[in-house]
Design an enzyme around this catalytic site. Structure first.
Site, PDB file in Angstrom:
ATOM      1  N   ASP A 290      -4.294  -0.819   3.984  1.00  0.00           N
ATOM      2  CA  ASP A 290      -2.835  -0.575   3.611  1.00  0.00           C
ATOM      3  C   ASP A 290      -2.230  -2.926   4.327  1.00  0.00           C
ATOM      4  OD1 ASP A 290      -1.027  -0.605   2.144  1.00  0.00           O
ATOM      5  OD2 ASP A 290      -0.699   1.551   2.698  1.00  0.00           O
TER       6      ASP A 290
HETATM    7  C1  BGC Z   1       2.096   0.492   0.101  1.00  0.00           C
HETATM    8  C2  BGC Z   1       0.714   0.831  -0.859  1.00  0.00           C
HETATM    9  C3  BGC Z   1       0.742  -0.477  -1.550  1.00  0.00           C
HETATM   10  C4  BGC Z   1       0.796  -1.823  -0.901  1.00  0.00           C
HETATM   11  C5  BGC Z   1       0.667  -2.991  -1.619  1.00  0.00           C
HETATM   12  C6  BGC Z   1       2.040  -0.514   0.995  1.00  0.00           C
HETATM   13  O1  BGC Z   1       2.980  -0.988   2.271  1.00  0.00           O
HETATM   14  O2  BGC Z   1       1.638   1.893   1.489  1.00  0.00           O
HETATM   15  O3  BGC Z   1       0.901   2.165  -0.735  1.00  0.00           O
HETATM   16  O4  BGC Z   1      -0.745  -0.647  -2.251  1.00  0.00           O
HETATM   17  O5  BGC Z   1       1.719  -1.869  -0.037  1.00  0.00           O
HETATM   18  O6  BGC Z   1       2.032  -3.132  -2.116  1.00  0.00           O
END
Ligand code: BGC
Length: 773
Positions: A290
């Site tokens: 993530d």
């Molecule tokens: C979130 C993810 C997301 C990623 C990209 C993160 O902060 O937890 O779910 O896919 O950002 O936007």
């Protein structure tokens, strides 16, 4: 998407100087006839360590804050393998051209984006889609989302989120399918099929990414990013099944979660990423972190420094690192991996393993053959009216009729007694909020609000007027304000009073009041946890004041989590849960209110009476004081034990009866299957759809089992008076569980109680006996 430091983004980028890679001789283009494995081998043999590390580096690119020139040098030098958040096809083609024409190895970029519940056309939020209990609908909706995203050149979505959520304070409950592993697994697989089709490289399809692996929904206190402590039995029986289902459905990638799981951050968790994902489940795709969750291994007090974080994440099984916006050049992998390999702490084999998986995905997506997107097709694909039509149907099918005392609903279109309608509430005319979180690239102007939907439905014969009544807002701003823009300024005290009064005056002078209350889109979603599930602001006060006027009141909820509506549940006759229903939300709400569509959605979560009951979920174990005991009072002495609405609850405009429950083989051997049959009849006067639900309880075994567990469901459409026999198979899979005593999956000889009916309290019951071989 964590945007903590995005403000200083441009500044950071301007200060960064990307060192230039040494020029090496140009490689031979891989032969198209060779198998992907051979092509990957060939490419790997030509890559420098830096180029390999580049393939593992994923950067954010925001058109709002950045200029293409800021990252083009990095692409040219092979330092970037993937980009996320680029949704302009011209920029996608521009970056891709640099990668495939100007970089040494001509490896195409992989463009990712959070296609969560639509792209140009916004479908209902995922929790709403799960409320449809209709996997085919989920699949169809994500098929359209995929088409629209693919039209601009996005090839990879960071969805589905399949985290089980049992605490509605957690903001991200809106992004998943609720509390139940069985429903969650069926919906997870449907999302994957919808995005990928049979082959994610085929036209109009995307590579899916199940997230967040694993346990993110169990964060302490419902606080986002907080540690999760999950015992093995709960992990295997509750939190992992939707992930496993997504893997079985062929999901191409996985995102590791942010939080600590049992004190080991998910992004450095070899048990999850290697033992479970690869060894037990045989997952063959690649893992992305993530945003900055690799760097955060240091913040978590797990890794010593950034280099150690890169080492721990890579060796635990994270193949690609998603950067943190504004921090990308300082990524753990980008800054440390080359040195770690040169020093021998990370072996070349370990690096190659990660790079291989990323390259395999690029070959499988046929990015080498078709790196570009046809910009001329975008408008045609995006303006397909069929997409909006399906969004409307999806919203209708996702809504849950929570209460309909005295059959207040459906409203009658040409009711001679109704010449004026008041539409009241802060969510009634908000285009932004009808869509829900993660709606960044749709045409917000074209979203239909509840007010607009009603005006379109009733025509000019009825006077429809609107008043917001109250202003709601977060105490702390949302991280997404930077992308979506902040809300207009808060009302002054005088304005607050005047608007409240205005709403009351309007209600007083109208024949019927439709109230749309709930939450702004940024009140649920990421970094949107809430300490209570109360209706934000003065909404309850407004509702009570309007109800006191004695007019017929219908309450429509627009929100991303169960809210405390106990007062409404006994004082407002009709309550429709619309969730954030998407671009066509206002039309769909009105279709349901006026009976052009009959509600058939069911709650994918247990609805608490108040915050004080959290956590509350139906599949709990039985205590020594079971609720079914004769003199049982309550598990707390001050509030009831039962929820406001049970898991699976949802009314219709017609009525259904369940009868003739039988089991084809009431006694089976371990490993054998049996069928559960029940007759469902539409006993009312309208056509409607009922979701038949099967629950089981294993009476005894090597470990205690929940009081009830969902093990089958089917949404059936029935004309008035029609009756149908619905069949469910209970096979080894449904009768097996992970035993905390045996520390493995077991199917045990035992007696099982079975129930079939309209929700998790279904009374119709029988038994099944499973005997040893
Ligand atoms: C979130 C993810 C997301 C990623 C990209 C993160 O902060 O937890 O779910 O896919 O950002 O936007």
């Amino acid at each position: 998407m964590k945007l903590k430091v995005v403000v200083c983004f441009a500044l950071v980028l301007a200060l960064v100087d990307l060192p230039v890679l040494a020029r090496v001789s140009a490689p031979k283009t891989p032969q198209h006839s060779q198998s992907n494995d051979r092509r990957v081998d060939q490419l790997l043999s030509q890559m420098t360590i830096e180029e390999k590390v580049g393939q593992l580096n994923q950067l954010f690119y925001f058109t709002q804050f950045m200029k293409p020139e800021m990252i083009e040098p990095g692409i040219r030098e092979g330092k970037i393998g993937s980009l996320l958040f680029v949704t302009d096809p011209a920029i996608i083609n521009r970056f891709q051209k640099v990668a495939v024409e100007n970089s040494r190895l001509k490896i195409p970029l992989l463009f990712g984006f959070d296609v969560i519940h639509g792209f140009r056309t916004v479908f209902p939020v995922p929790l709403a889609m799960a409320s449809s209990w209709d996997p085919a609908l989920v699949e169809q909706a994500q098929g359209i989302a995929a088409k629209e995203a693919r039209a601009v050149g996005v090839r990879w979505t960071f969805a589905p989120m399949v985290d089980i959520a049992r605490d509605p304070r957690w903001g991200r409950i809106v992004e998943g399918a609720g509390e139940d592993p069985f429903l969650g697994a069926r919906i997870a697989a449907a999302h994957v099929r919808g995005f990928q089709g049979g082959d994610p490289s085929s036209p109009g399809r995307l590579l899916a990414c199940m997230k967040h692996f694993a346990g993110y929904g169990a964060g302490t206190g419902g606080r986002d990013y907080d540690s999760a402590y999950i015992a093995d039995a709960e992990l295997y029986n509750v939190y992992l099944p939707p992930f496993k289902a997504a893997v079985d459905a062929g999901v191409g990638s996985v995102m590791s979660a942010y939080m600590n799981l049992n004190d080991v951050p998910a992004t450095g968790n070899a048990f999850l990423l290697r033992d479970v994902l690869r060894k037990e489940w045989g997952f063959k795709g690649f893992v992305v972190s993530d945003a900055d969750s690799v760097g955060n291994l240091v913040t978590h007090g797990f890794a010593e420094d950034k280099a150690d974080a890169a080492y721990r994440a890579l060796t635990a099984g994270v193949d690609m690192e998603m950067s943190l916006p504004g921090n990308q050049i300082a990524n753990a992998y980008a800054t440390s991996l080359t040195k770690l390999v040169q020093e021998g702490r990370v072996s070349k084999g370990q690096l190659d393993e990660a790079v291989r998986r990323v390259l395999e995905a690029k070959f499988k997506l046929r990015l080498f053959e078709n790196p570009y997107v046809d910009e001329s097709q975008v408008a045609t694909i995006h303006n397909n009216p069929e997409h909006r039509r399906l969004a409307r149907v999806a919203a209708q099918r996702s809504m849950v009729l929570l209460r309909n005392e005295g059959n207040v609903l459906p409203l009658v279109k040409d009711d001679p007694k109704v010449s004026s309608l008041a539409v009241i509430g802060p969510l009634a005319d908000s285009k932004r909020d009808i869509r829900g979180s993660w709606s960044f690239v749709d045409d917000v102007k074209s979203a239909v609000t509840v007010l607009e939907g009603i005006r379109a439905k009733v025509g000019s014969a009825v006077k429809v007027e609107y008043a917001p009544g109250v202003d709601i807002r977060r105490a702390y701003p949302s991280i997404f304000d930077l992308i979506t823009g902040p809300r207009p300024a808060a009302w002054s005290e005088a304005q607050k009073q005047a608007e409240f009064e205005k709403a009351l005056t309007l209600a007083r002078s109208s024949d019927v009041v439709i109230m749309a209350l709930g939450e702004h889109e940024e009140m649920s979603g990421e970094a949107a946890s809430q300490s209570t599930i109360d209706l934000p602001g003065r909404q309850l006060e407004l509702l009570k004041a309007i109800a006191a006027l004695g007019k017929p009141v219908v309450l429509v909820l627009i929100n991303g989590r169960p809210l405390e509506i106990s007062w409404a549940a006994s004082n407002i006759p009709a309550i429709l849960e619309a969730w954030h229903p998407g671009s066509e939300g206002g039309n769909a709400v009105t279709d349901v209110l006026y009976g052009d569509a009959t509600p058939g959605g069911k709650l994918p979560v247990t609805w608490p009476r108040s915050t004080a009951q959290i956590p509350i979920y139906y599949a709990h174990n039985i205590t020594q004081e079971p609720e079914t005991k004769k003199n049982f009072t309550s598990r707390y002495w001050d509030i009831p034990s039962s929820p406001l609405y049970p898991f699976g609850h949802g009314l219709s405009y017609t009525t259904f009866s369940f009868s003739n429950l039988r089991v084809s083989k009431p006694e089976v051997r371990v490993g054998e299957s049996t069928e559960v049959l029940v007759d469902v009849e539409n006993t009312g006067r309208r056509a409607g759809e009922e979701v038949a639900q099967v629950y089981i309880h294993q009476r005894y075994g090597s470990a205690s089992r929940p009081v009830r567990e969902l093990k089958g469901f089917e949404r059936v459409a029935l004309a008035p008076g029609a009756k149908r026999t619905v069949r469910f198979t209970l096979s080894k899979a449904e009768l097996t569980y992970w035993s905390g005593a045996a520390k493995k999956w077991v199917q045990e000889p035992a007696v099982f109680d079975l129930w079939v009916g309209t929700d998790s309290r279904a009374p119709l019951t029988t038994t099944l006996r499973v005997v040893g071989r």
